[in-house]
Motif scaffolding. Structure first.
Motif, PDB file in Angstrom:
ATOM      1  N   SER A  42       0.822  -1.202   0.000  1.00  0.00           N
ATOM      2  CA  SER A  42       0.000   0.000   0.000  1.00  0.00           C
ATOM      3  C   SER A  42       0.859   1.256   0.000  1.00  0.00           C
ATOM      4  O   SER A  42       0.682   2.153  -0.836  1.00  0.00           O
ATOM      5  N   VAL A  43       1.808   1.322   0.932  1.00  0.00           N
ATOM      6  CA  VAL A  43       2.661   2.511   1.022  1.00  0.00           C
ATOM      7  C   VAL A  43       3.540   2.651  -0.219  1.00  0.00           C
ATOM      8  O   VAL A  43       3.687   3.739  -0.776  1.00  0.00           O
ATOM      9  N   ILE A  44       4.118   1.534  -0.667  1.00  0.00           N
ATOM     10  CA  ILE A  44       4.973   1.577  -1.857  1.00  0.00           C
ATOM     11  C   ILE A  44       4.171   1.999  -3.086  1.00  0.00           C
ATOM     12  O   ILE A  44       4.612   2.828  -3.885  1.00  0.00           O
ATOM     13  N   ALA A  52       6.743   0.011  -8.939  1.00  0.00           N
ATOM     14  CA  ALA A  52       7.320  -0.553  -7.716  1.00  0.00           C
ATOM     15  C   ALA A  52       6.479  -1.708  -7.200  1.00  0.00           C
ATOM     16  O   ALA A  52       7.012  -2.694  -6.668  1.00  0.00           O
ATOM     17  N   ILE A  53       5.145  -1.606  -7.335  1.00  0.00           N
ATOM     18  CA  ILE A  53       4.259  -2.708  -6.938  1.00  0.00           C
ATOM     19  C   ILE A  53       4.585  -3.950  -7.761  1.00  0.00           C
ATOM     20  O   ILE A  53       4.673  -5.069  -7.245  1.00  0.00           O
ATOM     21  N   GLY A 194      12.042   5.214  -0.483  1.00  0.00           N
ATOM     22  CA  GLY A 194      11.552   4.329  -1.527  1.00  0.00           C
ATOM     23  C   GLY A 194      11.384   2.888  -1.068  1.00  0.00           C
ATOM     24  O   GLY A 194      11.141   2.599   0.105  1.00  0.00           O
ATOM     25  N   ILE A 195      11.556   1.975  -2.027  1.00  0.00           N
ATOM     26  CA  ILE A 195      11.305   0.560  -1.768  1.00  0.00           C
ATOM     27  C   ILE A 195      12.324  -0.020  -0.783  1.00  0.00           C
ATOM     28  O   ILE A 195      12.034  -0.962  -0.043  1.00  0.00           O
ATOM     29  N   ARG A 196      13.538   0.578  -0.748  1.00  0.00           N
ATOM     30  CA  ARG A 196      14.526   0.144   0.242  1.00  0.00           C
ATOM     31  C   ARG A 196      14.046   0.452   1.658  1.00  0.00           C
ATOM     32  O   ARG A 196      14.327  -0.295   2.598  1.00  0.00           O
ATOM     33  N   GLY A 197      13.333   1.551   1.809  1.00  0.00           N
ATOM     34  CA  GLY A 197      12.807   1.905   3.124  1.00  0.00           C
ATOM     35  C   GLY A 197      11.817   0.885   3.644  1.00  0.00           C
ATOM     36  O   GLY A 197      11.803   0.565   4.839  1.00  0.00           O
ATOM     37  N   VAL A 275       1.597  -8.141 -13.570  1.00  0.00           N
ATOM     38  CA  VAL A 275       2.306  -8.668 -12.403  1.00  0.00           C
ATOM     39  C   VAL A 275       1.919  -7.884 -11.156  1.00  0.00           C
ATOM     40  O   VAL A 275       1.695  -8.450 -10.083  1.00  0.00           O
ATOM     41  N   GLY A 276       1.833  -6.549 -11.296  1.00  0.00           N
ATOM     42  CA  GLY A 276       1.403  -5.724 -10.161  1.00  0.00           C
ATOM     43  C   GLY A 276      -0.009  -6.046  -9.726  1.00  0.00           C
ATOM     44  O   GLY A 276      -0.302  -6.095  -8.524  1.00  0.00           O
ATOM     45  N   ALA A 277      -0.899  -6.275 -10.696  1.00  0.00           N
ATOM     46  CA  ALA A 277      -2.288  -6.620 -10.367  1.00  0.00           C
ATOM     47  C   ALA A 277      -2.358  -7.954  -9.639  1.00  0.00           C
ATOM     48  O   ALA A 277      -3.128  -8.112  -8.678  1.00  0.00           O
ATOM     49  N   TYR A 278      -1.556  -8.917 -10.084  1.00  0.00           N
ATOM     50  CA  TYR A 278      -1.514 -10.215  -9.407  1.00  0.00           C
ATOM     51  C   TYR A 278      -0.991 -10.072  -7.975  1.00  0.00           C
ATOM     52  O   TYR A 278      -1.496 -10.706  -7.048  1.00  0.00           O
ATOM     53  N   SER A 279       0.011  -9.209  -7.797  1.00  0.00           N
ATOM     54  CA  SER A 279       0.549  -8.961  -6.461  1.00  0.00           C
ATOM     55  C   SER A 279      -0.528  -8.408  -5.535  1.00  0.00           C
ATOM     56  O   SER A 279      -0.666  -8.842  -4.385  1.00  0.00           O
ATOM     57  N   ILE A 280      -1.321  -7.472  -6.043  1.00  0.00           N
ATOM     58  CA  ILE A 280      -2.390  -6.876  -5.229  1.00  0.00           C
ATOM     59  C   ILE A 280      -3.482  -7.896  -4.945  1.00  0.00           C
ATOM     60  O   ILE A 280      -3.951  -8.035  -3.809  1.00  0.00           O
TER      61      ILE A 280
END
Length: 451
Positions: A42-44, A52-53, A194-197, A275-280
């Motif tokens: 969500s935050v990313i 990034a998702i 970012g994503i590292r955070g 891929v992002g949609a599948y992740s969500i």
């Protein structure tokens, strides 16, 4: 109440109260764990962006693979410790605790080194594109550097449950989630790391929880505690740990392989946004499925004890209540998925394209959710009563024997829609197989109940 009385109540206390008593801490802990995915994604998605998702979705197999090695040690060790505590062999139990620490460190270190060296080729194999590779690399570099901590954290949580401290294990999980919420907002939203955070927030929260776990297990007043002389690996203990841990290892490994297949198919037929949609969609489904996993953990000691005591009436009441509870929870998830999938997707992103694809994915992925509760509980039930081969077959049939062929065949005819359709199709077929196996077993059970 001492441990002996707690054991005896499994055969005397009302089944409904027992299931609630044993399942509630597990449900809370498992559900809290699923919030990791929700919070991070969500935050990313809101701060970093839709790419990034998708990059985070590529890391799913890494997480499953790490969990597979962690389960091989954690589940195997905690089971062995439980047996030795039941036998009042406290010295061997403590040596198992020490060997668990050493194994987690060695496995975690080896996994970290190998994956860091070959990180880019592995991510490419998992389905990363030129766009998503930098995000996946940035996230996994931090996660892998903290891999020993992650392995140790999950291993010590399993030990706490084996040592009769399920609430302490639950508290550790809840603390980790709460800490992760605060840190991911601080690191990603405020500091713009970012994503590292997000990855750093996860590792930091697990580190703090691990310190508390080790503090508890270092208390000399505890029956099971850390001390000198227990960390040297003993071949007999290691073999016992691995022998028991191999089953959950294979199941997690299969999950890893399935996600790799899914990611590659989504990239091929729908691109990075798919891929992002599948992740969500997967993250939303896991929120509800974690409830079922908690119910299964609560059912295990009750069904197993009463099967051993040949009180088949109580055993079947426990099974039926577990199926009812799991079906009710996943039916709620199904209703929400059918009614408000777009609102669910908006938790993760503001990108219109990704919202639209994710809403469709959520609906399709959760289309036959009410049937999954039955299949998951029945699969776990056979493990509870010692029919491990049947349990493994039912579990792997859904992931490998059914889903993988469908992923290969359906997209040839229906493209991206075929990739999505393979998910509910495998759920429905697996539920039918579970119903058939259960019906056959019950006929044998009525014919020869003592067998």
């Amino acid at each position: 109440m001492d441990n002996k009385q707690k054991t005896l109540e499994l055969g005397t206390k009302p089944v409904g109260k027992l299931l609630w008593q044993y399942a509630l801490p597990a449900v809370v802990a498992m559900t809290a764990s699923s919030l990791y995915n929700i919070i991070d994604r969500s935050v990313i998605g809101q701060v970093v962006g839709p790419e990034a998702i998708a990059g985070l979705g590529i890391t799913f197999p890494f997480m499953n693979l790490s969990a597979a090695f962690g389960a091989a040690v954690g589940v195997g060790a905690s089971t062995c410790i439980s047996v030795k505590l039941g036998q009042k062999d406290y010295q061997t139990a403590e040596h198992l605790l020490g060997n668990t620490v050493t194994l987690n460190l060695l496995v975690g270190l080896a996994f970290m080194v190998v994956c860091l060296v070959f990180l880019d080729p592995i991510l490419r194999f998992f389905g990363a594109s030129d766009v998503t590779l930098p995000y996946g690399r940035a996230f996994m570099q931090v996660i892998l550097l903290g891999n020993m901590i992650t392995h140790m954290y999950f291993g010590m949580n399993a030990v706490l449950r084996a040592a009769g401290k399920p609430r302490h294990a639950m508290y550790a999980t809840l603390f980790t989630v709460a800490c992760n919420i605060v840190l991911v907002i601080a690191f990603v939203w405020w500091f713009k790391w970012g994503i590292r955070g997000a990855a750093l927030a996860t590792v930091t929260s697990q580190t703090l929880a691990l310190c508390w776990q080790m503090w508890i297990l270092s208390n000399k007043n505890e029956l099971l505690h850390l001390r000198r002389g227990i960390y040297r690996l003993k071949s007999t203990l290691v073999k016992n740990i691995i022998a028991i841990g191999i089953s959950p290892f294979l199941m997690n490994l299969c999950s890893c392989l399935v996600v790799i297949f899914m990611n590659n198919r989504f990239v091929k037929y729908g691109g990075d946004m798919a891929v992002g949609a599948y992740s969500i969609a997967n993250s939303m489904g896991m929120v509800f499925f974690m409830f079922v996993m908690g119910i299964n953990q609560g059912m295990q000691p009750i069904a197993g004890y009463n099967y051993g005591a040949k009180d088949y009436g109580r055993m079947m009441r426990c099974l039926n209540l577990s199926i009812l509870a799991a079906t009710a929870v996943l039916t709620v998830g199904w209703l929400l998925a059918m009614a408000v999938p777009t609102q669910m997707a908006r938790i993760f992103t503001t990108d219109p394209t990704l919202i639209s694809m994710s809403a469709t994915g959520i609906r399709v992925n959760m289309l036959l959710f009410p049937l999954i509760g039955f299949q998951a509980v029945v699969t776990n039930f056979f493990q509870c009563i010692g029919r491990v081969k049947i349990s493994i077959f039912l579990s792997l049939s859904r992931q490998l024997l059914i889903l993988v062929p469908l992923i290969v065949v359906l997209p040839l005819f229906f493209g991206l829609d075929g990739v999505w359709a393979s998910l509910p199709a495998s759920d429905g077929i697996a539920a039918l197989i579970a119903a058939g196996v259960m019906a056959k077993y019950m006929r044998q059970f009525k014919t020869s109940p003592a067998q």
